[in-house]
Design a protein around this motif. Structure first.
Motif, short mmCIF file in Angstrom:
data_model
loop_
_atom_site.label_atom_id
_atom_site.label_comp_id
_atom_site.label_asym_id
_atom_site.label_seq_id
_atom_site.Cartn_x
_atom_site.Cartn_y
_atom_site.Cartn_z
N THR A 204 0.80 -1.22 0.00
CA THR A 204 0.00 0.00 0.00
C THR A 204 0.83 1.28 0.00
O THR A 204 0.30 2.36 0.16
CB THR A 204 -0.94 0.02 1.22
N HIS B 84 0.78 -7.84 5.92
CA HIS B 84 0.90 -6.39 6.10
C HIS B 84 2.07 -5.91 5.25
O HIS B 84 3.20 -6.32 5.47
CB HIS B 84 1.20 -6.04 7.56
N ASN C 227 2.43 2.67 5.88
CA ASN C 227 1.39 3.48 6.49
C ASN C 227 0.56 2.71 7.51
O ASN C 227 -0.65 2.95 7.64
CB ASN C 227 0.48 4.05 5.40
N HIS C 228 1.19 1.81 8.25
CA HIS C 228 0.47 0.95 9.19
C HIS C 228 0.58 1.49 10.63
O HIS C 228 1.70 1.58 11.17
CB HIS C 228 1.01 -0.47 9.14
N GLN D 64 5.91 -1.91 7.07
CA GLN D 64 5.72 -3.34 7.36
C GLN D 64 5.84 -4.17 6.09
O GLN D 64 5.55 -3.70 4.99
CB GLN D 64 4.35 -3.58 8.01
N ALA E 38 -0.97 -4.01 16.28
CA ALA E 38 -1.37 -3.33 15.05
C ALA E 38 -2.81 -2.85 15.20
O ALA E 38 -3.70 -3.63 15.57
CB ALA E 38 -1.25 -4.29 13.87
N ASN F 207 -4.81 -1.82 12.81
CA ASN F 207 -5.69 -2.22 11.70
C ASN F 207 -6.41 -3.53 11.98
O ASN F 207 -7.58 -3.69 11.65
CB ASN F 207 -4.89 -2.34 10.41
N GLU G 7 2.49 -6.91 17.45
CA GLU G 7 3.53 -6.14 16.76
C GLU G 7 4.81 -6.01 17.58
O GLU G 7 5.76 -5.37 17.12
CB GLU G 7 3.01 -4.74 16.41
N HIS H 207 7.23 -4.74 12.99
CA HIS H 207 7.39 -3.73 11.95
C HIS H 207 8.87 -3.38 11.77
O HIS H 207 9.74 -3.97 12.40
CB HIS H 207 6.58 -2.48 12.29
#
Length: 362
Positions: free
Chosen positions: A32, A267, A271-272, A287, A309, A311, A316, A330
């Motif tokens: 992403t 992932h 932008n996480h 990530q 995380a 989302n 994490e 990450h």
């Protein structure tokens, strides 16, 4: 070059090939990120994968000499909506297509990347093949269904020979499971004396180097396929400070008795959001992983969860309750991506210094 992308599940996307004119196959995943495609292409963690970029225009600032994360790209291929043939940037040295041709890499452009991403989000990562336009689709699908991808990705991308990046500070052994150069840069910027070693090194060989700390790098594939790593980590815990990133994080969890599992679509991107449970602050992170640590399995270990995380609420980060050891899923070296979690390298330095003081007082 007219090409098409054929998914194991039967979907077919028609587009134009760029780079080397060859057929390729691999696991299709999506990223992403809006920028950072050069770091992504040269990230060893993408070994054997075909990456779909969700941002519609890729290659607009070209390729330069400074943004590589490895010497030899391990990525299998790239899928983009539009590839830019006329990049504009003062550091630009060649186009993305020219780079792919020189490195014998292949990609496909002109397909509906939004539709492809929705398929992956709904069905999970899928095997696929980029083939010539006139290839028989049924034969390609049948071939994909019978294909089992290799499980030796770490062995393929790890250094075969140890090498040093000298410094006058703390001595760190960086175990290379597919390490990005960003990790080495962060350590050397802090004046660490770094020795990079192969993934199959033993704990005994590491301890002979008398390091102040151990860095366990990122890398590709399933952590359970990395034979010998958990035993090596178990023998190091308590004897020297350990910091793990991505695959290194998962291996620390396995070595401590926790479990890992494969995420539906992983992932990937810069932008996480990740929550630090200690400070209650959120960092935007870079990530790239298909697997995660099972949070329920942490309850029966000496690890405590430190990051999650936002989302999907997956794990994490962890910290060992007894020994100087912590890890994150990450990428604090931010290559590519934001530098919000860069402070973790400073915490590693502080942990090594405190351990040295404690060790010398015994």
């Amino acid at each position: 070059m007219k090409k098409k992308l054929v998914l194991e599940s039967g979907e077919v996307f028609h587009g134009n090939g760029f780079g080397a004119d060859q057929e390729i196959e691999g696991e299709v995943v999506f990223n992403t990120g809006m920028t950072g495609y050069q770091e992504l292409i040269s990230d060893p963690s993408y070994c054997g994968q075909i990456v779909c970029m969700t941002y519609p225009l890729i290659g607009n600032y070209g390729i330069n000499r400074d943004d590589y994360e490895s010497i030899e790209p391990a990525i299998k291929g790239l899928i983009v909506k539009e590839v830019c043939d006329f990049p504009s940037n003062f550091r630009n040295q060649m186009t993305l297509s020219e780079f792919f041709q020189k490195r014998n890499l292949s990609g496909i452009s002109g397909i509906d990347t939004r539709r492809l991403t929705r398929i992956i989000r709904n069905s999970g990562s899928v095997k696929a093949k980029i083939v010539n336009e006139n290839a028989d689709e049924n034969s390609v699908i049948a071939s994909l269904k019978n294909t089992e991808f290799n499980t030796d990705q770490v062995a393929r991308v790890s250094t075969k020979t140890a090498y040093a990046s000298p410094g006058r500070g703390l001595k760190v052994v960086l175990v290379d499971f597919g390490s990005k150069l960003g990790i080495l840069r962060e350590l050397t910027q802090r004046d660490c004396d770094v020795t990079v070693v192969s993934h199959d090194i033993t704990a005994e060989e590491i301890l002979l180097m008398n390091p102040d700390g151990i860095m366990l790098s990122n890398g590709p594939g399933d952590p359970q396929d990395v034979k010998g790593a958990t035993e090596m980590i178990q023998k190091l815990l308590g004897k020297v400070p350990v910091f793990g990133i991505c695959l290194g994080h998962q291996l620390i969890a396995l070595a401590s008795g926790a479990k890992t599992f494969k995420l539906k679509f992983g992932h990937r991107g810069g932008n996480h959001p990740v929550l630090d449970l200690k400070t209650n602050k959120v960092a935007i992170t870079s990530q790239n992983h298909s697997y995660a640590v099972d949070q329920e399995s942490l309850k029966n270990t000496d690890l405590e969860e430190t990051h999650i995380a936002l989302n999907d609420r997956t794990n994490e980060g962890v910290k060992h309750k007894l020994y100087p050891c912590f890890s994150v899923q990450h990428h604090p070296e931010s290559s590519p991506g934001p530098e919000d979690s860069n402070y973790l390298f400073d915490e590693f330095i502080e942990m090594m210094e405190q351990f040295k003081v404690k060790d010398s007082s015994i």
